[in-house]
Design a protein around this motif. Sequence first.
Motif, PDB file in Angstrom:
ATOM      1  N   SER A 110     -84.768  30.416 -44.179  1.00 40.34           N
ATOM      2  CA  SER A 110     -85.703  29.483 -43.546  1.00 40.34           C
ATOM      3  C   SER A 110     -85.779  29.673 -42.034  1.00 40.34           C
ATOM      4  O   SER A 110     -86.804  29.397 -41.415  1.00 40.34           O
ATOM      5  CB  SER A 110     -85.314  28.035 -43.870  1.00 40.34           C
ATOM      6  OG  SER A 110     -84.006  27.755 -43.415  1.00 40.34           O
ATOM      7  N   MET A 145     -86.131  19.683 -45.366  1.00 42.24           N
ATOM      8  CA  MET A 145     -85.357  19.696 -46.618  1.00 42.24           C
ATOM      9  C   MET A 145     -86.084  20.509 -47.685  1.00 42.24           C
ATOM     10  O   MET A 145     -85.462  21.321 -48.386  1.00 42.24           O
ATOM     11  CB  MET A 145     -85.125  18.261 -47.101  1.00 42.24           C
ATOM     12  CG  MET A 145     -84.096  17.490 -46.299  1.00 42.24           C
ATOM     13  SD  MET A 145     -83.848  15.808 -46.931  1.00 42.24           S
ATOM     14  CE  MET A 145     -83.196  16.153 -48.569  1.00 42.24           C
ATOM     15  N   TYR A 146     -87.381  20.297 -47.803  1.00 43.13           N
ATOM     16  CA  TYR A 146     -88.167  21.054 -48.777  1.00 43.13           C
ATOM     17  C   TYR A 146     -88.104  22.546 -48.468  1.00 43.13           C
ATOM     18  O   TYR A 146     -87.915  23.375 -49.367  1.00 43.13           O
ATOM     19  CB  TYR A 146     -89.618  20.567 -48.752  1.00 43.13           C
ATOM     20  CG  TYR A 146     -90.560  21.378 -49.635  1.00 43.13           C
ATOM     21  CD1 TYR A 146     -90.534  21.245 -51.017  1.00 43.13           C
ATOM     22  CD2 TYR A 146     -91.450  22.285 -49.072  1.00 43.13           C
ATOM     23  CE1 TYR A 146     -91.385  21.988 -51.827  1.00 43.13           C
ATOM     24  CE2 TYR A 146     -92.310  23.030 -49.874  1.00 43.13           C
ATOM     25  CZ  TYR A 146     -92.273  22.885 -51.242  1.00 43.13           C
ATOM     26  OH  TYR A 146     -93.105  23.626 -52.037  1.00 43.13           O
ATOM     27  N   ASN A 147     -88.247  22.864 -47.207  1.00 39.10           N
ATOM     28  CA  ASN A 147     -88.271  24.262 -46.762  1.00 39.10           C
ATOM     29  C   ASN A 147     -86.955  24.973 -47.058  1.00 39.10           C
ATOM     30  O   ASN A 147     -86.929  26.107 -47.532  1.00 39.10           O
ATOM     31  CB  ASN A 147     -88.572  24.300 -45.265  1.00 39.10           C
ATOM     32  CG  ASN A 147     -89.242  25.576 -44.835  1.00 39.10           C
ATOM     33  OD1 ASN A 147     -90.186  26.021 -45.471  1.00 39.10           O
ATOM     34  ND2 ASN A 147     -88.757  26.174 -43.770  1.00 39.10           N
ATOM     35  N   GLY A 149     -84.396  28.679 -48.492  1.00 40.18           N
ATOM     36  CA  GLY A 149     -82.932  28.757 -48.439  1.00 40.18           C
ATOM     37  C   GLY A 149     -82.443  29.236 -47.078  1.00 40.18           C
ATOM     38  O   GLY A 149     -82.935  28.810 -46.035  1.00 40.18           O
ATOM     39  N   LEU A 153     -84.139  23.694 -48.975  1.00 39.55           N
ATOM     40  CA  LEU A 153     -83.506  23.505 -50.282  1.00 39.55           C
ATOM     41  C   LEU A 153     -84.291  24.111 -51.441  1.00 39.55           C
ATOM     42  O   LEU A 153     -83.704  24.565 -52.420  1.00 39.55           O
ATOM     43  CB  LEU A 153     -83.282  22.008 -50.538  1.00 39.55           C
ATOM     44  CG  LEU A 153     -82.354  21.286 -49.561  1.00 39.55           C
ATOM     45  CD1 LEU A 153     -82.246  19.813 -49.924  1.00 39.55           C
ATOM     46  CD2 LEU A 153     -80.970  21.938 -49.557  1.00 39.55           C
ATOM     47  N   TRP A 154     -85.627  24.122 -51.338  1.00 45.06           N
ATOM     48  CA  TRP A 154     -86.419  24.510 -52.509  1.00 45.06           C
ATOM     49  C   TRP A 154     -87.270  25.767 -52.325  1.00 45.06           C
ATOM     50  O   TRP A 154     -87.748  26.323 -53.302  1.00 45.06           O
ATOM     51  CB  TRP A 154     -87.325  23.361 -52.924  1.00 45.06           C
ATOM     52  CG  TRP A 154     -86.567  22.232 -53.556  1.00 45.06           C
ATOM     53  CD1 TRP A 154     -86.007  22.202 -54.793  1.00 45.06           C
ATOM     54  CD2 TRP A 154     -86.267  20.972 -52.963  1.00 45.06           C
ATOM     55  NE1 TRP A 154     -85.374  21.007 -55.022  1.00 45.06           N
ATOM     56  CE2 TRP A 154     -85.513  20.217 -53.904  1.00 45.06           C
ATOM     57  CE3 TRP A 154     -86.555  20.397 -51.731  1.00 45.06           C
ATOM     58  CZ2 TRP A 154     -85.055  18.935 -53.640  1.00 45.06           C
ATOM     59  CZ3 TRP A 154     -86.102  19.115 -51.459  1.00 45.06           C
ATOM     60  CH2 TRP A 154     -85.363  18.404 -52.412  1.00 45.06           C
ATOM     61  N   VAL A 155     -87.438  26.232 -51.098  1.00 45.02           N
ATOM     62  CA  VAL A 155     -88.327  27.385 -50.903  1.00 45.02           C
ATOM     63  C   VAL A 155     -87.599  28.576 -50.311  1.00 45.02           C
ATOM     64  O   VAL A 155     -87.401  29.596 -50.975  1.00 45.02           O
ATOM     65  CB  VAL A 155     -89.543  27.006 -50.024  1.00 45.02           C
ATOM     66  CG1 VAL A 155     -90.500  28.197 -49.905  1.00 45.02           C
ATOM     67  CG2 VAL A 155     -90.274  25.810 -50.606  1.00 45.02           C
TER      68      VAL A 155
END
Length: 484
Positions: free
Chosen positions: A43, A32-34, A40, A36-38
């Motif tokens: 990934s 999710m971090y990868n 997109g 949603l926040w880094v």
Amino acid sequence: MSDSKLTDRETVSSLPLWKAILPIIFLIALLMYNVLWVFGDASLDGSNQFVLLIIAGVTILVGYSEKIPFSHILETIKNQIGSISEAIIILLLVGALSGSWLISGIIPTMIYYGLQILDPSFFLFACVIISSVVSVSTGSSWTTSATIGIALIGIAKAMGMPLGMTAGAILSGAYFGDKLSPLSDTTNLASGLAGVDLFTHIKYMLKTTIPSISITLIFFLIAGFYIEVVDTTTTSVIDIAIAETFNITAWVLLVPCLVIVLILNKVPALISLFIGVLAGGAVALIFQQDVILQILGIDELNVNSAYKVLMIAFTEKVTIDTSNEMLSELLTSKGMFGMLKTIWLIICAMVLGGALKGVGALDTISQAILKVAKSTSSLIASTIGVTFLTNLTASDQYLAIVIPSKMFKKPFMDKKIAPENLSRSIEDGGTVTSVLIPHNTCGAYHANTLGVSVTDFAQFAVFCWISPLMSLLYAILNIKIRKI
């Protein structure tokens, strides 16, 4: 304890539940971090693959803390990777097929006729129907995506249709057949493991599948009327550009027909696709010599240049230049090379799946679920949940069928629930949800084949997420739950 004497049951009993869940929590959080926040949508270019390896490392440390030999975990990982060898070869052949069918004019011809026949308002509805017919006929969602799916995506691009929605419609139809066709390997596997006659299994699945596909068709029928597409003059310009570039003839469509006939006659997918690649190359040399000369930038075709262009089309990126810029972007294939990113993802997913299986994490979680599944509805709900969890963690559709089948067969018998309930629950929860997970072999395959990310099409693969919900609804309301 030596490796040779380490059994699955011993591995399971030695692993506490909290340790079994730990890698999965890390997996979900880091992905999710990868995404949603880094990174997109980027990934899948590599970061997600390494995330899977990181979590595999965490899993191995969990096993080490329980004194599970690393050699045992490594052997399980090797077996997992070995189990996808056929899938990897199919992926490479699909890449070659896309290049072969591009330069041969097969895909452009499908787009040319499709733009003339398919009305934009009913296009998404037609995608579901066409994909359903092909997948029921072939028993394969992968073949459906690699053949008619590519053509339908091409038509959608030319029409200006939303690609995520189009891919969702295609995959809804593709998994309808993958789930129901007597030729499907998942259909045969689920019925066989549950101990159910094949056609009893199919007949019982219809009770949840017919409502699911009906809702899907209604959704896409209504959605078609609310989508703005390019005007007919644009599609006419694209048709003219295709006709100017390629020799448009229905004869080239004999090649996809040949592939479908081979699969209907139970010729293995590897052989059928390989023949499709070679047949497409032969058609290119017969009907599309001008296209070949354009690709190579030469004036005369000879044996060496013919061989060269086929090898390029099969293995490398090829773009056909036309008088229409949109069409030129559409008529592009990456060949076998374009599949390497997906293969990389699948291998990393299998490393994680093998590690989780090697330390007994999946079995520990499943056994914990069985302890609380007391009623009929909770048992069926648990079966569906475990199949999805296996798809999420082991990243393989077949494991999502095999593991729950072995786990839940006895509990279903003890509660005198007919085994066709088990086989139906596994198909509703496992077969159709595999495509909704980006790092699952099915999700990665279809995303690469259709050129649409899982995050873009998952919400529109209506049949794939409504099927498990329908099965859950039947279980809760005790509808069509046959007892022994």
